[in-house]
Every structure is written in structure tokens, then in C-alpha cells.
Design a protein around this motif. Sequence first.
Motif, PDB file in Angstrom:
ATOM      1  N   PHE A  23       0.823  -1.204   0.000  1.00 12.24           N
ATOM      2  CA  PHE A  23       0.000   0.000   0.000  1.00 12.24           C
ATOM      3  C   PHE A  23       0.861   1.259   0.000  1.00 12.24           C
ATOM      4  O   PHE A  23       0.670   2.157  -0.823  1.00 12.24           O
ATOM      5  CB  PHE A  23      -0.933  -0.005   1.220  1.00 12.24           C
ATOM      6  CG  PHE A  23      -1.822   1.209   1.303  1.00 12.24           C
ATOM      7  CD1 PHE A  23      -3.023   1.241   0.614  1.00 12.24           C
ATOM      8  CD2 PHE A  23      -1.461   2.316   2.057  1.00 12.24           C
ATOM      9  CE1 PHE A  23      -3.845   2.356   0.681  1.00 12.24           C
ATOM     10  CE2 PHE A  23      -2.277   3.428   2.127  1.00 12.24           C
ATOM     11  CZ  PHE A  23      -3.469   3.445   1.436  1.00 12.24           C
ATOM     12  N   ILE A  27       0.731   2.650  -3.691  1.00 10.20           N
ATOM     13  CA  ILE A  27      -0.302   3.691  -3.716  1.00 10.20           C
ATOM     14  C   ILE A  27       0.282   5.068  -3.407  1.00 10.20           C
ATOM     15  O   ILE A  27      -0.047   6.051  -4.059  1.00 10.20           O
ATOM     16  CB  ILE A  27      -1.450   3.364  -2.727  1.00 10.20           C
ATOM     17  CG1 ILE A  27      -2.140   2.045  -3.101  1.00 10.20           C
ATOM     18  CG2 ILE A  27      -2.454   4.505  -2.634  1.00 10.20           C
ATOM     19  CD1 ILE A  27      -2.877   2.057  -4.417  1.00 10.20           C
ATOM     20  N   LEU A 101      -7.002   7.152  -5.809  1.00  6.95           N
ATOM     21  CA  LEU A 101      -7.357   6.304  -4.672  1.00  6.95           C
ATOM     22  C   LEU A 101      -8.636   5.530  -4.955  1.00  6.95           C
ATOM     23  O   LEU A 101      -8.703   4.318  -4.735  1.00  6.95           O
ATOM     24  CB  LEU A 101      -7.501   7.140  -3.403  1.00  6.95           C
ATOM     25  CG  LEU A 101      -6.210   7.774  -2.871  1.00  6.95           C
ATOM     26  CD1 LEU A 101      -6.523   8.769  -1.769  1.00  6.95           C
ATOM     27  CD2 LEU A 101      -5.234   6.708  -2.393  1.00  6.95           C
ATOM     28  N   VAL A 106      -9.235   2.195  -2.691  1.00  9.24           N
ATOM     29  CA  VAL A 106      -8.875   2.689  -1.356  1.00  9.24           C
ATOM     30  C   VAL A 106     -10.090   3.387  -0.741  1.00  9.24           C
ATOM     31  O   VAL A 106     -10.784   4.144  -1.419  1.00  9.24           O
ATOM     32  CB  VAL A 106      -7.670   3.658  -1.438  1.00  9.24           C
ATOM     33  CG1 VAL A 106      -7.364   4.269  -0.088  1.00  9.24           C
ATOM     34  CG2 VAL A 106      -6.456   2.925  -1.997  1.00  9.24           C
ATOM     35  N   ASP A 127      -5.524   3.487   5.321  1.00  2.00           N
ATOM     36  CA  ASP A 127      -4.652   2.421   4.842  1.00  2.00           C
ATOM     37  C   ASP A 127      -5.353   1.097   5.130  1.00  2.00           C
ATOM     38  O   ASP A 127      -6.450   1.082   5.714  1.00  2.00           O
ATOM     39  CB  ASP A 127      -3.251   2.541   5.441  1.00  2.00           C
ATOM     40  CG  ASP A 127      -3.124   2.063   6.875  1.00  2.00           C
ATOM     41  OD1 ASP A 127      -4.115   1.589   7.480  1.00  2.00           O
ATOM     42  OD2 ASP A 127      -2.008   2.163   7.417  1.00  2.00           O
TER      43      ASP A 127
END
Length: 149
Positions: A23, A27, A101, A106, A127
Motif C-alpha cells: 500500500f 499507492i 485512490l 482505497v 490504509d
Amino acid sequence: MIRPCDVAHVNLNVTDLNRAIRFYTQILGFKIAFQYEDTVAWLNFGQYRDDVGGLGQGFHDVALYKVANPAPEDRRRRAGMNHMALRLRAPEEVDRASEYLHSNGVKVLKGPLTHKEDQDRYLYFEDPDGNMIELVASTVDRWPAKYLR
């Protein structure tokens, strides 16, 4: 009085270290500075040379520590870390981050919006362990140079 001049780092507890590393690197673009397999990983923004790393040199902005237990359900109503904020260079980056995202599944909690107190453009998301992260960028002309000592 103690007068800190910057935030050195933030350390987060996570239940699945490999998931958290994916992550934060995939990300959010962090780089791994050093890690102990399945225990802890120290991450930075990539500002250090590639040959800088290891014990005593594992410069980090965020550390991820593997823990056995997930955060309690009421974590946002008790003492402890509320969220970590990461600054972006321009308000438009916050808006683009929102799209990114969302497209990566996310969980976005709020935003993008603009704080009434400081006119920062912001976005809150989680997260994989539910740690809240804010992306923020100033909308104030010539910030921060105009306001620094």
C-alpha cells in the motif's frame, strides 16, 4: 521550552506487514529504506541516495511495525494517533489523488474539500489497517515562503 523544527517520522502499527508495504509503496510512492522481514519496515519519500540504507542509516519518514492485534473499533474516540498528513505540492494534486485512490479501491473517508481554517485542500482516506491518512496542499498564495521566518 522545546522547539522542534520538523516532524522526523511517523511509526504505524499494522497487522499485515507485506500488505502495508504494498500500500505505502504502490499507492503512496514510498521507498523501502530498510526492513526486518515480517517485523518492521522503514520507508522514505525517496529523497536519499540509493547507497544510503541499513542500520543507523535507514532514514525514514514512516515506519511500519507488525503487530498481532488490529486497532480497536473505537480508536477514533480514544487517545492515540488521529491521522498522519502528507503534504502535496498543489491543490490539483489532491483532486487527482482522489481519483487515483478511488480507482485503486482505497477507502476515501472525506474530500477532496478545502479546510475553512487554513484554506488547505485536503482528502482523508484509510490504509489497509484503518490508519487515517490526510493528503493536503495549501491554496494560499506563495505558501510557505511568504510565512516563514
